[in-house]
Scaffold this motif. Structure first.
Motif, PDB file in Angstrom:
ATOM      1  N   ASN A 196       6.197  -0.744   1.350  1.00  0.00           N
ATOM      2  CA  ASN A 196       5.007  -0.463   2.143  1.00  0.00           C
ATOM      3  C   ASN A 196       3.804  -0.943   1.332  1.00  0.00           C
ATOM      4  OD1 ASN A 196       4.362   1.530   0.241  1.00  0.00           O
ATOM      5  ND2 ASN A 196       4.960   3.232   1.564  1.00  0.00           N
ATOM      6  N   PHE A 197       2.606  -0.760   1.854  1.00  0.00           N
ATOM      7  CA  PHE A 197       1.428  -1.322   1.182  1.00  0.00           C
ATOM      8  C   PHE A 197       1.300  -0.803  -0.250  1.00  0.00           C
ATOM      9  CE2 PHE A 197      -3.053  -0.773  -0.002  1.00  0.00           C
ATOM     10  CZ  PHE A 197      -3.480  -2.100  -0.002  1.00  0.00           C
ATOM     11  N   ASP A 226       4.515 -22.585   0.048  1.00  0.00           N
ATOM     12  CA  ASP A 226       5.221 -22.455   1.320  1.00  0.00           C
ATOM     13  C   ASP A 226       6.252 -21.345   1.152  1.00  0.00           C
ATOM     14  OD1 ASP A 226       6.099 -24.389   3.964  1.00  0.00           O
ATOM     15  OD2 ASP A 226       7.667 -23.102   3.128  1.00  0.00           O
ATOM     16  N   TRP A 227       6.111 -20.274   1.955  1.00  0.00           N
ATOM     17  CA  TRP A 227       7.008 -19.126   1.798  1.00  0.00           C
ATOM     18  C   TRP A 227       7.185 -18.461   3.154  1.00  0.00           C
ATOM     19  CZ3 TRP A 227       9.966 -18.215  -2.225  1.00  0.00           C
ATOM     20  CH2 TRP A 227      10.601 -16.976  -2.346  1.00  0.00           C
ATOM     21  N   CYS A 228       8.441 -18.429   3.625  1.00  0.00           N
ATOM     22  CA  CYS A 228       8.716 -17.971   4.987  1.00  0.00           C
ATOM     23  C   CYS A 228       9.110 -16.500   5.033  1.00  0.00           C
ATOM     24  CB  CYS A 228       9.802 -18.838   5.602  1.00  0.00           C
ATOM     25  SG  CYS A 228       9.999 -18.588   7.379  1.00  0.00           S
ATOM     26  N   ASN A 229       8.448 -15.670   4.248  1.00  0.00           N
ATOM     27  CA  ASN A 229       8.626 -14.221   4.312  1.00  0.00           C
ATOM     28  C   ASN A 229       7.252 -13.577   4.242  1.00  0.00           C
ATOM     29  OD1 ASN A 229      11.663 -13.586   4.167  1.00  0.00           O
ATOM     30  ND2 ASN A 229      11.378 -15.107   2.556  1.00  0.00           N
ATOM     31  N   ALA A 230       6.992 -12.653   5.136  1.00  0.00           N
ATOM     32  CA  ALA A 230       5.666 -12.041   5.229  1.00  0.00           C
ATOM     33  C   ALA A 230       5.452 -11.057   4.079  1.00  0.00           C
ATOM     34  CB  ALA A 230       5.515 -11.323   6.566  1.00  0.00           C
ATOM     35  N   GLY A 231       4.220 -11.011   3.595  1.00  0.00           N
ATOM     36  CA  GLY A 231       3.912 -10.127   2.481  1.00  0.00           C
ATOM     37  C   GLY A 231       2.539  -9.498   2.614  1.00  0.00           C
ATOM     38  N   TRP A 232       2.395  -8.340   1.976  1.00  0.00           N
ATOM     39  CA  TRP A 232       1.116  -7.620   1.973  1.00  0.00           C
ATOM     40  C   TRP A 232       0.063  -8.371   1.166  1.00  0.00           C
ATOM     41  CZ3 TRP A 232       0.337  -3.507   5.016  1.00  0.00           C
ATOM     42  CH2 TRP A 232       1.426  -2.730   5.414  1.00  0.00           C
ATOM     43  N   LEU A 233      -1.204  -8.248   1.635  1.00  0.00           N
ATOM     44  CA  LEU A 233      -2.370  -8.711   0.885  1.00  0.00           C
ATOM     45  C   LEU A 233      -3.261  -7.511   0.569  1.00  0.00           C
ATOM     46  CD1 LEU A 233      -3.346 -12.008   2.756  1.00  0.00           C
ATOM     47  CD2 LEU A 233      -1.924 -11.732   0.712  1.00  0.00           C
ATOM     48  N   ALA A 234      -4.275  -7.745  -0.254  1.00  0.00           N
ATOM     49  CA  ALA A 234      -5.112  -6.652  -0.750  1.00  0.00           C
ATOM     50  C   ALA A 234      -5.873  -5.928   0.354  1.00  0.00           C
ATOM     51  CB  ALA A 234      -6.096  -7.185  -1.798  1.00  0.00           C
ATOM     52  N   PRO A 263      -3.534  -6.398  10.350  1.00  0.00           N
ATOM     53  CA  PRO A 263      -3.361  -5.123   9.634  1.00  0.00           C
ATOM     54  C   PRO A 263      -2.102  -4.407  10.103  1.00  0.00           C
ATOM     55  CG  PRO A 263      -5.603  -5.352  10.509  1.00  0.00           C
ATOM     56  CD  PRO A 263      -4.784  -6.430  11.142  1.00  0.00           C
ATOM     57  N   ARG A 264      -1.363  -3.841   9.159  1.00  0.00           N
ATOM     58  CA  ARG A 264      -0.162  -3.088   9.483  1.00  0.00           C
ATOM     59  C   ARG A 264      -0.286  -1.675   8.931  1.00  0.00           C
ATOM     60  NH1 ARG A 264       1.716  -5.805  13.404  1.00  0.00           N
ATOM     61  NH2 ARG A 264       3.855  -5.080  13.095  1.00  0.00           N
ATOM     62  N   HIS A 265       0.570  -0.778   9.415  1.00  0.00           N
ATOM     63  CA  HIS A 265       0.526   0.609   8.943  1.00  0.00           C
ATOM     64  C   HIS A 265       0.934   0.639   7.469  1.00  0.00           C
ATOM     65  CE1 HIS A 265       1.200   4.895   8.576  1.00  0.00           C
ATOM     66  NE2 HIS A 265       0.659   5.063   9.780  1.00  0.00           N
ATOM     67  N   ARG A 266       0.055   1.191   6.637  1.00  0.00           N
ATOM     68  CA  ARG A 266       0.263   1.063   5.197  1.00  0.00           C
ATOM     69  C   ARG A 266       1.401   1.919   4.661  1.00  0.00           C
ATOM     70  NH1 ARG A 266      -5.540  -0.037   2.290  1.00  0.00           N
ATOM     71  NH2 ARG A 266      -6.320  -1.516   3.845  1.00  0.00           N
ATOM     72  N   HIS A 267       1.760   2.948   5.396  1.00  0.00           N
ATOM     73  CA  HIS A 267       2.871   3.798   4.967  1.00  0.00           C
ATOM     74  C   HIS A 267       4.185   3.425   5.651  1.00  0.00           C
ATOM     75  CE1 HIS A 267       0.750   6.727   2.457  1.00  0.00           C
ATOM     76  NE2 HIS A 267      -0.250   6.654   3.324  1.00  0.00           N
TER      77      HIS A 267
END
Length: 373
Positions: A196-197, A226-234, A263-267
């Motif tokens: 999670n975040f 180039d990266w085909c997996n989603a990831g959190w940003l600050a 934006p996604r749910h941080r928890h």
């Protein structure tokens, strides 16, 4: 009764100021950054208009970049128009809004309150917080109030404000500080999409990095990430960079770019992380050994050298910023196995430069080890 006296008081003050030379007005406490050269103008309500010398605060560069652990100078100069024949007493205040705060999409203005870095008046100065003992004013010429920061830290980035105060006059300018570094994708030893975040933020911190900002990820994409997996940003959004459009990475029909889940749910929501690491003062090296080592043996081998196992962020910065190139797979502190390639060649992975990874193999497998000193 007060309304009857106000015109007389204003007239008396008017006459007194006219009789005094401009420089002597300060003896009565009137010091607002102007010389009172023309006091005859007013609006009839006791408010006086002053025409005279103006204070200007400027910076040669709106943004500055540096490397972690080095010293950097944030330019700030002030002058008067027209120039003064004698110097005036001014107060200088440097304040700071961290990059992590700027990236946060919050509504409360109080969240964006700047923190004090240093205040100075004459030869007296005081520094605050984590900047204590690391900052000074350059003062290389009259009006030079540039801020020198020593031993740059990973969290020193952000927007700095140089504020010059002369009596009632107050002028300022801002300078952005960025660290040169590298963005890298990071996932959990348990596999993809386990953070999670808050877990992503901790994972980056554990690897001597921090969550990347969108601007840092966008720059990395421009440079070929180039990266085909989603990831959190600050900022709490989830994104990923694609330089070659393909099925399963948005769509073959979509143009290359940074894909954005918003934006996604941080928890509750779980993804990988995009981390940002800046250069370090130490060095990363491959420990030469006649025998390959399991993870526990690798830990002890670095300790015997007076070092520690390198972290992922440290290996990435050594590769990207120091040109570290070695075609030997080695353990890192998180239990992953990787190696850095700046000059692609046969039997050393893909034809592009990068940090190759074997993921997180069983800890009893045998590899070399990368140490950090």
């Amino acid at each position: 009764m007060l309304s009857l006296w106000r015109p007389l008081l204003a007239l008396s003050l008017h006459v007194l100021l006219l009789l005094l030379p401009p420089g002597n007005c300060q003896m009565f406490g009137y010091n607002n950054g102007f010389h009172y050269q023309d006091i005859s103008n007013g609006n009839g309500n006791g408010e006086l208009y002053f025409n005279g010398i103006r204070l200007h605060v400027e910076s040669d560069h709106p943004s500055v970049s540096a490397t972690r652990g080095s010293s950097v100078t944030l330019p700030c100069h002030y002058h008067y128009e027209p120039e003064l024949s004698t110097p005036r007493r001014t107060r200088v205040k440097w304040s700071w809004l961290p990059a992590s705060v700027i990236a946060e999409p919050v509504a409360s203005p109080a969240f964006y309150r700047e923190s004090e870095v240093m205040v100075a008046m004459g030869n007296r100065h005081r520094s605050y917080g984590s900047f204590r003992g690391r900052v000074r004013l350059r003062r290389s010429a009259p009006g030079d109030m540039s801020l020198v920061i020593n031993e740059l830290q990973l969290n020193d980035t952000g927007r700095y404000r140089c504020e010059v105060i002369d009596g009632l006059e107050d002028e300022s300018v801002t300078v952005e500080l960025e660290l040169r570094g590298v963005v890298f994708p990071y996932y959990s030893p348990k596999g993809r999409y386990h953070f999670n975040f808050f877990g992503a933020r901790k994972a980056c911190h554990d690897q001597d990095a921090r969550l990347a900002t969108f601007e840092q990820l966008f720059t990395a994409w421009e440079e070929g990430l180039d990266w085909c997996n989603a990831g959190w940003l600050a900022d709490g959004t989830v994104q990923y960079p694609i330089t070659v459009s393909r099925s399963g990475c948005g769509s073959e029909d979509l143009a290359p770019g940074v894909r954005n889940y918003g934006p996604r749910h941080r928890h509750n929501h779980h993804y990988d992380a995009f981390c940002f690491s800046a250069s370090v003062k130490g060095s990363v090296y491959y420990l030469k050994s006649l025998a390959k080592l399991n993870f526990t043996e690798a830990v002890q081998a670095c300790l015997r050298e007076g070092s520690h196992m390198a972290k992922v962020g440290q290996l990435y910065t050594a590769w990207r910023l120091m040109g570290f190139d070695l075609c030997h797979a080695g353990w890192l502190a998180d239990g992953s196995v990787r190696y850095p390639i700046t000059k692609p060649r046969k039997n050393c992975g893909p034809p592009e430069p990068g940090v190759r990874t074997f993921g997180f193999p069983p800890l009893d497998m045998k590899f070399g080890v990368y140490c950090y000193r």
